[in-house]
Design a protein around this motif. Sequence first.
Motif, short mmCIF file in Angstrom:
data_model
loop_
_atom_site.label_atom_id
_atom_site.label_comp_id
_atom_site.label_asym_id
_atom_site.label_seq_id
_atom_site.Cartn_x
_atom_site.Cartn_y
_atom_site.Cartn_z
N GLY A 179 58.61 -5.35 25.41
CA GLY A 179 58.58 -6.41 24.11
C GLY A 179 57.36 -7.54 24.23
N SER A 180 57.07 -7.54 24.89
CA SER A 180 55.93 -8.75 25.39
C SER A 180 54.68 -9.11 24.57
N ALA A 181 54.02 -10.44 23.54
CA ALA A 181 53.09 -9.98 23.32
C ALA A 181 51.87 -8.96 23.55
N PRO A 182 51.34 -8.75 22.76
CA PRO A 182 49.76 -7.74 23.28
C PRO A 182 49.07 -9.29 23.78
N SER A 183 47.98 -8.75 24.92
CA SER A 183 46.75 -9.43 25.30
C SER A 183 46.06 -8.90 24.89
N HIS A 184 45.00 -9.77 25.00
CA HIS A 184 43.91 -9.85 24.10
C HIS A 184 43.26 -9.07 24.05
N PHE A 185 43.39 -7.69 25.34
CA PHE A 185 42.63 -6.47 25.59
C PHE A 185 43.24 -5.26 24.39
N ASP A 186 44.95 -5.41 24.96
CA ASP A 186 45.57 -4.95 24.03
C ASP A 186 45.39 -5.30 22.66
N CYS A 187 45.43 -5.87 22.42
CA CYS A 187 45.18 -6.24 20.38
C CYS A 187 44.00 -5.52 19.99
N ASN A 188 42.32 -5.77 20.73
CA ASN A 188 41.41 -5.38 19.85
C ASN A 188 41.43 -3.21 20.75
#
Length: 696
Positions: free
Chosen positions: A568-577
């Motif tokens: 449920g965590s917020a996505p990291s920069h890597f996962d957002c991209n």
Amino acid sequence: MGSELELDYLLNHPIANNVISNVNSETIDRRLFLPKKIQIFSKKYSLLKDQPQYRFSSDKEAKKILPDIINNKVQKVTLNGPLSETQKQAFSSKRNLGVVFSGGPAPGGHNVVAGLYDELKKYNFGSKLFGFLLGPDGLIESRYIEITKELVDIHRNMGGFSMLQTGRTKIDSKGKMESSLKTCMNLELDALVVIGGDDSNTNAAFLAQYFKASGIKVIGVPKTIDGDIQVTTDDGDVLCATSFGFHSAARAFSQNISNLANDGESTVKYWHVCKVMGRVASHLTLESALQTHATLSLIGEELADYVDQDRLEKARKNKTIDYNAFGITLRHLSRLICDVIVKRATFGKNYGVMIIPEGILEYINEIQVFIIKLNKIIAEYNTIHDLDFHLALPGLTEKHDYLRRISQGMIDKNPFPIWNIRDDELFNQLPSFFRDGLLVERDLHGNFQFSQVKTEKIIMDMVKEYLDVLKEQGVYKIGIKNTEYKSIMVANDMDPDLYAGVIFRNPGAKYLLVKKIIISQKTLKQELVSNELMDAGNDIPGPIVELFLKSQPKFKTQTHFYGYNGRGSAPSHFDCNYTYNLGMTAFHLIAGNATGQMAAIRNLEMDFDQWEPIGIPIAKLMHLEERKGKLELVIEKSLVDLNSNAFRVYKSLRKKWVAADLGPDHYRQPAPIRFAGETEEDRPITLVLNSIGPEK
Ligand code: FBP
């Protein structure tokens, strides 16, 4: 006491409003963040180019069951042009697409939808995107919403799958396939995008085959925090290095684990035991180990290869083979853990942080046998009785009775029953919570639900038991700093050198270890008396008692489960991209008429400008696997490769991280999940390490 403020006034006060609002500044920043776009997506028209250089061998069964998609090739999304007006119109035609989340949540899922939506609307504003609710059930039962810009905007870069919610239903019957097709046809869909893990992408391949005649395309997207969807060709080319969500979940876990390492090192009294998700594969554990340098991490895949050298040697001497020397048992495992605990204690470190993969039981000999046998028994019961095993036999006692009756030949007359008397005896020796856990209901795909079992408890109970034995044998002791010993003795006008040789087995060392034979105040007194350091009628001098008590370890644990928090965590920069570009890739695969393909990004381990959008044929990733007691065609999970750079680096450093020495601990503190920055934390460490090739 001052007068109380009116509650209405307080609640409506702008300062209060600002701090209690659901939407804080982090959320606003996240929603406004614009993920990077692979360059090709800023251009207008794309073309899919087959990449026959990427070779896979196909499973025979997959060839039979998925004839229309088995010959798909890897496709690269490339630039197209110049195009005729008709070609341009065809590319930008009005489309209806459907999207569904399937399986456990993974950070970044909303960005897949956002990427798909933005690209769909970019080419034709009249196109529509429908989202099926609560996972595959929404597709089967025709429950959906039309996804609007407003809905997308409030979910951009946000964690969870709350926009549409999710479910684990398997589309495994002709009836469910037919209902899914009907839903898609009623909505006049051009294509369906399934965002899911290995089982859901398996579903996507079956749907692609079933929908083929209708012209509705099906595209999968590799999701799962477990990181076990990785695609490498027969020639070793990595096409999909990891599934989305893995990085964010591992970062969320690692932050917590690192905090616990800090706590342990500060309070010097707990072993923090962290069970980390990952149904079968230990990728999340390996990544968390590399992120945090935890004191001890267990990698399931390595334990499967465990060989008990002592046992092997003994058998060799007797000119026999001891098959029990191969593979690990719970008892062996607890011994390995105890070894680390005891070694650290000798240097005064009776604390630490340990990472246990959720799926470790899959790699422990006796438990694996139980899981396989019970899977088969439950599946057979369901088929023979046309009743659900768990509904028909709800309690542990009823279930266990049924097993016992099998072992006694009362269910069928097979002279070699699947559950024999030996199984029953061994099973009976397990604590009831664990027996309950092993009998837990399998998920809809037939997977054993490791997350429901208190694995860490069963392992730590055995560790505690064995540590008690080691304590009685005088092996498990806390080392006492020589300087501390001396200052206590000197402060009490006692000669440290006189006593050291009598009390300690290593006088003169930096950490002093009380002799093995001294396991109680009684044995301590005997030792002092026999060495004429005190009279039998007297009490042991206070400072000596104090030192003895310091050397007596108490093994205290705190257990933690990291899984749902990371999902449920917020996505990291890597996962957002990554996910935004996956969504756009899915659109371009559809626009290029692909079906039965999984959207993927090649070169994830490299700089962003090297990222390459591709489609991978799902049917080529399938193999036969035992599920619910039957062989089924599913996508093969990628396990930790013991020859990979990442594992080898971890293996070579883990002794250092155990820090059973005079030096400090070597914990690493990963930074929190954030948007900015270009550091080693911007992508999974396992990915970075695995991408390192030979020197050129
Ligand atoms: P997916 O494969 O669907 O992504 O789910 C993986 C996982 O997070 C596992 O790590 C864990 O064992 C499982 O989900 C728990 O699932 P549930 O939601 O059924 O408790």
